[in-house]
Design an enzyme around this catalytic site. Structure first.
Site, PDB file in Angstrom:
ATOM      1  N   CYS A   1       3.492  -4.786   6.667  1.00 19.40           N
ATOM      2  CA  CYS A   1       3.117  -4.502   5.283  1.00 19.40           C
ATOM      3  C   CYS A   1       4.340  -4.037   4.494  1.00 19.40           C
ATOM      4  O   CYS A   1       5.434  -3.870   5.045  1.00 19.40           O
ATOM      5  CB  CYS A   1       2.035  -3.422   5.241  1.00 19.40           C
ATOM      6  SG  CYS A   1       0.457  -3.922   5.954  1.00 19.40           S
TER       7      CYS A   1
ATOM      8  N   HIS B   1       0.828  -1.207   0.000  1.00 20.77           N
ATOM      9  CA  HIS B   1       0.000   0.000   0.000  1.00 20.77           C
ATOM     10  C   HIS B   1       0.861   1.256   0.000  1.00 20.77           C
ATOM     11  O   HIS B   1       2.070   1.220   0.275  1.00 20.77           O
ATOM     12  CB  HIS B   1      -0.923   0.015   1.224  1.00 20.77           C
ATOM     13  CG  HIS B   1      -0.196   0.030   2.536  1.00 20.77           C
ATOM     14  ND1 HIS B   1       0.257   1.190   3.135  1.00 20.77           N
ATOM     15  CD2 HIS B   1       0.161  -0.973   3.386  1.00 20.77           C
ATOM     16  CE1 HIS B   1       0.853   0.915   4.280  1.00 20.77           C
ATOM     17  NE2 HIS B   1       0.814  -0.403   4.464  1.00 20.77           N
TER      18      HIS B   1
END
Length: 383
Positions: free
Chosen positions: A328, A311
């Protein structure tokens, strides 16, 4: 459902002479027996069959209450027809059949019409299939079937036998039972190796009338198709803070990012893109970090159900320099969009050289590639 007409038998009949037969082979009319016979409250799990005693079947047509035809197969002797699946709950079936007498099926003709109604199921188990019908997906996409009620272990073998995956070109694969992140039972089919680009896939589940245990009975059959698109993959090398995009196995671009910190390292192995969101709010409470943060992100590519994402991370000033995320892989907004656009749902992302020792369960997202082919095969109920 496809027509169950006996095309081959009809051709033979058309070439064999008049319907009254002739010669010493004619004999009496055949006797047609339909099982289940006429009646109500036919037992769930029953299988429809038609038998011509003293002759051969020339036509069998079975329809349910909605007028949909039930497929079936004619035995080699031409005297018995058996439905492919079982009767569904709370349904009415009409069986129309014809047969001709004699060992060569050239004698007198007999016809039969039988109607019966099946029992209601105490409860019904439904499924959600991934990918959906008509979708084009990546080369790592499994067939995933999520059940809304539990499936008893003693019933899994029969359910697995009722499911088929066929493809053009033909691809080897196997079913495996997993526990979805939601807690529901799930069965996935993964190919031995990645799908070739351009593959056309068909999935069928002859589940009507199959008992799943305390979770209930299946009320209908299922069938859907999907296609495999371009061969797009990605590889993340944690120490170098890079994500490399691969097309047909060749690098087509490298992006700098920030993977998980030494405290929360990014999970290793091969992940499958399960879903994507153009805009999403990153909520720390969803991954066990309380109320530490609530951040808006764009171009979010989901790898696991537990929160491993690719992301944009505009708040991170150490992208490409330091791994400081909570697991992440964060990027600039423009680079996150490149990755988002490049990786379709069903493509794979391999994380290499991480310090994480956590093993991602196959039911956490679509993580079927976390296991070797040998490990995966052991998940079958037919082993």
């Amino acid at each position: 459902m496809a027509s169950a007409a006996l095309a081959g038998s009809l051709v033979l009949t058309a070439c064999s002479g008049g319907s009254g037969g002739g010669g010493s082979d004619a004999g009496p009319e055949p006797k047609i027996t339909v099982s289940p016979g006429e009646g109500k409250d036919v037992k769930l799990g029953s299988q429809i069959s038609v038998k011509a005693e003293g002759g051969k079947l020339t036509e069998v047509e079975v329809k349910d209450a909605k007028g949909e035809k039930v497929t079936g197969r004619l035995a080699d002797d031409g005297a018995t027809w058996t439905a492919d699946g079982k009767v569904g709950p709370k349904n009415t079936y009409t069986v129309r059949s014809k047969a001709k007498g004699g060992k060569d099926g050239k004698g007198k003709e007999a016809t039969s019409t039988a109607t019966f109604t099946t029992q209601a199921a105490p409860s019904v188990n439904k499924l959600t299939n991934t990918p959906g019908g008509g979708q084009t997906v990546g080369t790592g996409m499994p067939v995933s079937i999520l059940f809304d009620h539990p499936v008893d272990k003693s019933k899994r073998a029969e359910i697995e036998k009722s499911l088929t995956v066929t493809s053009t070109p033909k691809v080897e694969g196997a079913w495996g039972w997993v526990k979805d992140w939601s807690g529901h039972d799930r069965i996935d089919w993964r190919p031995k190796t990645y799908w070739p680009s351009g593959t056309k896939v068909n999935v069928k589940g002859l589940l009507a009338g199959v008992d799943s245990g305390e979770g209930g009975w299946f009320a209908k059959n299922y069938a859907w198709d999907f296609s495999i698109g371009a061969d797009h993959k990605a590889v993340i090398d944690v120490p170098s803070h890079t994500l490399t995009m691969l097309e047909n196995g060749k690098p087509v671009g490298t992006i700098k990012g920030s993977a998980g910190s030494p405290v929360d390292p990014t999970r290793g192995g091969i992940h499958t893109v399960r879903s994507k969101n153009a805009d999403e709010t990153m909520d720390s409470s969803t991954i066990g970090h309380g109320n530490e943060w609530m951040l808006d992100s764009k171009w979010v590519t989901h790898l696991t159900a537990s929160g491993t994402f690719l992301h944009s991370a505009p708040w991170n000033q150490s992208i490409g320099v330091e791994n400081n995320s909570h697991g992440c892989f964060g990027m600039t907004t423009s680079d996150a969009k490149k990755v988002y656009d490049f990786l379709p749902i069903g493509s794979t992302v391999e994380v290499k050289n991480t310090t994480s020792t956590k093993v991602t369960d196959p039911g956490n997202g679509l993580s079927v590639w976390q296991e070797t082919w040998e490990q995966w095969q052991k998940r079958s109920a037919l082993k």
